[in-house]
Design an enzyme around this catalytic site. Sequence first.
Site, PDB file in Angstrom:
ATOM      1  N   SER A  69       3.788  -2.002  10.386  1.00 56.24           N
ATOM      2  CA  SER A  69       5.239  -2.066  10.606  1.00 56.24           C
ATOM      3  C   SER A  69       5.856  -3.422  10.275  1.00 56.24           C
ATOM      4  O   SER A  69       6.764  -3.881  10.967  1.00 56.24           O
ATOM      5  CB  SER A  69       5.576  -1.636  12.043  1.00 56.24           C
ATOM      6  N   GLY A 124       2.807   2.433  10.852  1.00 50.17           N
ATOM      7  CA  GLY A 124       3.767   3.518  10.675  1.00 50.17           C
ATOM      8  C   GLY A 124       4.466   3.941  11.959  1.00 50.17           C
ATOM      9  O   GLY A 124       5.120   4.976  12.011  1.00 50.17           O
ATOM     10  N   GLU A 171      -5.133  -4.743  10.694  1.00 44.82           N
ATOM     11  CA  GLU A 171      -4.104  -3.729  10.894  1.00 44.82           C
ATOM     12  C   GLU A 171      -4.386  -2.994  12.202  1.00 44.82           C
ATOM     13  O   GLU A 171      -5.214  -2.065  12.224  1.00 44.82           O
ATOM     14  CB  GLU A 171      -4.117  -2.715   9.744  1.00 44.82           C
ATOM     15  N   GLU A 179      -6.692   4.797   7.919  1.00 46.58           N
ATOM     16  CA  GLU A 179      -6.515   6.225   7.621  1.00 46.58           C
ATOM     17  C   GLU A 179      -7.782   6.803   6.987  1.00 46.58           C
ATOM     18  O   GLU A 179      -8.130   7.958   7.229  1.00 46.58           O
ATOM     19  CB  GLU A 179      -5.275   6.412   6.720  1.00 46.58           C
ATOM     20  N   ASN A 189       0.871  -1.176   0.000  1.00 45.13           N
ATOM     21  CA  ASN A 189       0.000   0.000   0.000  1.00 45.13           C
ATOM     22  C   ASN A 189       0.906   1.223   0.000  1.00 45.13           C
ATOM     23  O   ASN A 189       1.485   1.561   1.028  1.00 45.13           O
ATOM     24  CB  ASN A 189      -0.900  -0.033   1.247  1.00 45.13           C
ATOM     25  N   HIS A 226      -9.378   1.256   5.004  1.00 47.17           N
ATOM     26  CA  HIS A 226      -8.093   1.445   5.689  1.00 47.17           C
ATOM     27  C   HIS A 226      -8.300   2.382   6.878  1.00 47.17           C
ATOM     28  O   HIS A 226      -9.105   3.313   6.812  1.00 47.17           O
ATOM     29  CB  HIS A 226      -7.058   2.027   4.717  1.00 47.17           C
ATOM     30  N   LYS A 246       0.172   4.214  -0.163  1.00 47.85           N
ATOM     31  CA  LYS A 246      -0.465   5.400   0.439  1.00 47.85           C
ATOM     32  C   LYS A 246      -0.231   6.594  -0.497  1.00 47.85           C
ATOM     33  O   LYS A 246      -0.167   6.407  -1.713  1.00 47.85           O
ATOM     34  CB  LYS A 246       0.045   5.617   1.860  1.00 47.85           C
TER      35      LYS A 246
END
Length: 250
Positions: A212, A173, A167, A97, A9, A95, A11
């Site tokens: 991560s 991250g 996730e 985010e 991904n 996701h 992003k």
Amino acid sequence: MRQSLVVGNWKMNGSIQNNQSLIEGLKQNIASVQRAEVAVCPPFVYLQQVSELLKGTAIGWGGQNVSQQDPGAFTGEAAASMLVDFSCKYVIVGHSERRSLYGESDELVAEKFAKAQSANLIPILCVGELLEEREAGEMEKVVKRQLDAVINLQGVASLAKSVIAYEPVWAIGTGKTATPQQAQDVHAFIRGRIAEQDGGVAEKVQILYGGSVKGSNAAELFSKPDIDGGLIGGASLKADDFLAICQAGQ
Ligand code: 13P
């Protein structure tokens, strides 16, 4: 046995020049990946470039988001049929985010999932809890709620033609990976929850871990029985790092 799958991904990263060298690097060494299926999800604007560079290779591609609407007056959105136009196989939905920064609700994510499937795209449904939720012991409740929104709208059988990505938001991250056992526990919970309704679907659906993942921790994560691969953010932006993770696919 389930086929392992590793998806990058990207992003909101990339440029025409960087994408070119990243994809060239992947293509040069993709033969070193023996077991995992591999795909990348670039930003929409680079789908044309990436699809041209990857056509005819063993690497697939997909979008990072999709509209729940059919084409029309929806400024800034991209329809499932448009992703199909660029031969996308996958699309990420829900996701964290998108959920946290763009306010996507469980119900909206379920609608996006449905729209993706109606266009024959394979949705990669992301689920996962916030740190506060884990600390409050609500991890299972949150993941169940996110999963149930899709099951309620589309039925449990729809999951057979999807991929699930667990996730944990606190691991994205941050450099803080869930331990392989922590991840395995949630993956087993998700598979068990699906199995309560349909054992065949539970056995079939690929459940990826994201948060991560690096070359150094991928093999141990992927060795767990319910972890079928990974959804990779930062480490998917460098060919060598991403390939090292792909090589860890079991
Ligand atoms: P990182 O691998 O950068 O933690 O991101 C994970 C992720 O959000 C993939 O979708």
